[in-house]
Design an enzyme around this catalytic site. Structure first.
Site, mmCIF file in Angstrom:
data_model
loop_
_atom_site.group_PDB
_atom_site.id
_atom_site.type_symbol
_atom_site.label_atom_id
_atom_site.label_comp_id
_atom_site.label_asym_id
_atom_site.label_seq_id
_atom_site.Cartn_x
_atom_site.Cartn_y
_atom_site.Cartn_z
ATOM 1 C CD GLU A 163 4.458 -3.128 -32.192
ATOM 2 O OE1 GLU A 163 4.055 -2.317 -31.351
ATOM 3 O OE2 GLU A 163 5.650 -3.182 -32.582
ATOM 4 C CG HIS B 33 -7.570 -20.945 0.666
ATOM 5 N ND1 HIS B 33 -7.463 -21.141 -0.689
ATOM 6 C CD2 HIS B 33 -8.829 -21.313 1.015
ATOM 7 C CE1 HIS B 33 -8.609 -21.638 -1.136
ATOM 8 N NE2 HIS B 33 -9.458 -21.742 -0.131
ATOM 9 C CB CYS C 89 5.248 9.960 -12.813
ATOM 10 S SG CYS C 89 4.475 8.682 -11.846
ATOM 11 N NE ARG D 290 7.606 9.642 -21.699
ATOM 12 C CZ ARG D 290 6.924 10.788 -21.784
ATOM 13 N NH1 ARG D 290 5.814 10.847 -22.490
ATOM 14 N NH2 ARG D 290 7.345 11.861 -21.152
#
Ligand code: FAD
Ligand code: NAI
Length: 469
Positions: free
Chosen positions: A206, A448, A44, A276
């Protein structure tokens, strides 16, 4: 051989391992962490989430300065890319983060060992350092947090120069003219986006006839149209049957997944991003009789325990999504369980985010699965086109989709395609942790102007009462 005694030894210092170590130390355990990389943080921090987000941020800033500033009256911005500096920026971000783990280990009195860990017996881990020295750690409990590694495409050798994995794609020395990405999953779309923004033509090959398998079908249909405008080309339902490298480039041979005539695509670089695999090599698990699944994952029970007393496992090397935050939460849970508490992870509410532009964020169930399970549901959808802030930010693309149970109104899933989707998804996650309804979300006052108002509107749309649609 030197010997040490610990309550808990964790092998691997990725998000699973380092978070587990810190939580266990907070709970009073004497903790060791074994890591074979010179720096902590695992996939990571070193070659995954963090460097990819640094490059996504840099390339998105380049794209904005080049294409969005003039419309707002900011002239004279013709940005040029300095790849060397961009990579230095990314490396600095990585270093800052990995150093942060060193600091946290020190602060929490976690003892780190740099070297390769092997469980040589129940309660015994041997650490072999780069210089061949061996340190023996005796430990009441052991947590395996060794993560995952790139899945290979059979017959295709990754040289990290012309044929790269995500690791090589994070350090290309120049922008390729043509990047072919194999796999329209998270890595393919994120790293494809980086290089497309910097000027590459990106062709994604793909195998399936859709992108992002497992994510919402509406997102999978709408998103490719947006990516095509950014320089992506999609070859869906297509498989790669060969990759040949020469000095001048790479030839990728593709053919329809269902069979048919093959075709050659010329590229400068090919990124293999087809998933993975759990990584447990060299840990000595076979000798100890630790049960493994057919997919190579360490098998665990609901309390992260393997079939061998005193050995636990978490993160990418066990079942479940391969996500940093899932690994972290498992790290916390197993530490709490070892301390006699009732740590747990709610696998029904784990958000998933694809950090493209716009982002894709998802939590909970998708329509396709609810249909398959025969669950009656209602969908509320709201397009960012109707959101004032999105227009002001020049990010009007995408939508929010709230799926609620038809009888009880309980929110079952929320899917967002839009800028900052990865931030907005968390109000849905919190709501779902508390089994909230679409009405709960719809009646919660939202500031908002914010993009998050679109989440509220989508919740209102469940009861067919969206205001700005
Ligand atoms: P890892 O992070 O893989 O860490 C395992 C560590 O164990 C490694 O450092 C390894 O060196 C060490 N190790 C292995 N064997 C031994 C041994 N025998 N002895 C000592 N040490 C050992 N996830 C997200 O949630 N968000 C993202 O944005 C995201 N982006 C990503 C981008 C890329 C390019 C990649 C590749 C992945 C990304 N991921 C992302 C996935 C995320 O990186 C993983 O889910 C996460 O790192 C898993 O954590 P882990 O602790 O299980 O394992
Ligand atoms: P992935 O599983 O997301 O996508 C792989 C894609 O490759 C799928 O669409 C699959 O159908 C396709 N594929 C498989 N074999 C193929 C073949 N032979 N030819 C063509 N296509 C093929 O895997 P990816 O992108 O490699 O990522 C790995 C893991 O890393 C993921 O599980 C993900 O969770 C994690 N990750 C998470 C990120 C995030 O949370 N933002 C970012 C990057 C990675």
């Amino acid at each position: 051989m030197s010997e040490h005694q610990f309550d808990l030894t964790i092998i691997g210092s990725g998000p699973g391992g380092y978070v587990c170590a810190i939580r266990a130390a907070q709970l009073g355990m004497k903790v060791a962490v074994v890591e074979k990389r010179p720096t902590h943080g695992g996939t990571c921090l070193n070659v995954g989430c963090i460097p990819s987000k640094a490059l996504l941020h840099a390339s998105e800033s380049f794209e904005e300065a080049g294409h969005k500033f003039e419309k707002m009256g900011i002239n004279g911005c013709k940005p040029k890319i300095d790849i060397k500096q961009m990579m230095a920026f990314k490396d600095e971000v990585v270093l800052g983060n990995t150093k942060g783990i060193d600091f946290l280990f020190k602060k929490n009195k976690v003892t780190p060992f740099i070297g390769t860990g092997k469980i040589v017996d129940k309660g015994v881990v041997e650490v072999t350092g780069g210089d061949g020295s061996v340190t023996k750690l005796a430990s009441k409990n052991i947590v395996i947090a060794t993560g995952s590694a790139v899945a290979n495409l059979p017959g295709v050798e990754i040289d990290e120069k012309q044929v790269v994995s995500s690791t090589g794609a994070l350090e290309l020395p120049k922008v390729p003219k043509h990047l072919v990405v194999v796999g329209a999953g998270v890595i393919g779309l994120e790293l494809g986006s980086v290089w497309a923004r910097l000027g590459a033509k990106v062709t994604v090959v793909e195998f399936l006839d859709r992108i992002l398998p497992g994510m919402d079908g509406d997102v999978a249909k709408t998103f490719p149209r947006m990516l095509k405008k950014q320089g992506f080309e999609f070859r869906l339902g297509t498989k790669v049957s060969g990759v040949k490298t020469t000095k001048s480039g790479v030839t990728v041979t593709v053919e329809p997944a269902k069979g048919g005539e093959s075709e050659d695509i010329k590229a400068d670089v090919v990124l293999v991003a087809i998933g993975r695999m759990p990584y447990t090599q060299g840990l000595g698990l076979e000798d100890l009789g630790v049960k493994m699944s057919q997919r190579g994952q360490v098998e665990i029970d609901d309390h992260f325990k393997t079939n061998v007393e005193g050995i636990y496992a978490i993160g990418d090397c066990v079942r479940g999504p391969m996500l940093a935050h899932k690994a972290e939460d498992e790290g916390v849970a197993v530490a709490e369980i070892l301390a006699g508490q009732s740590g747990h992870v709610n696998y029904d509410v784990i958000p998933g985010v694809v950090y493209t532009m716009p982002e894709v964020a998802s939590v909970g169930r998708i329509e396709e699965d609810l249909k398959a399970d025969g669950i009656d549901y209602v969908v509320g959808k709201f397009a960012f086109m109707g959101n004032g802030r999105a227009k002001a930010n020049q990010t009007p693309d995408g939508f929010v989709k709230v799926i609620a149970d038809a009888k009880t109104d309980k929110v079952l899933g929320v899917h967002i395609l839009g800028a900052s989707a990865g931030e907005m998804i968390h109000e849905a996650a919190v709501l779902m942790e508390f089994s909230g309804s679409a009405e709960d979300l719809a009646r919660t006052c939202h500031a908002h102007p914010t993009m998050s108002e679109a989440v509220k509107e989508a919740a209102m749309a469940v009861a067919k009462r969206a205001i700005h649609a």
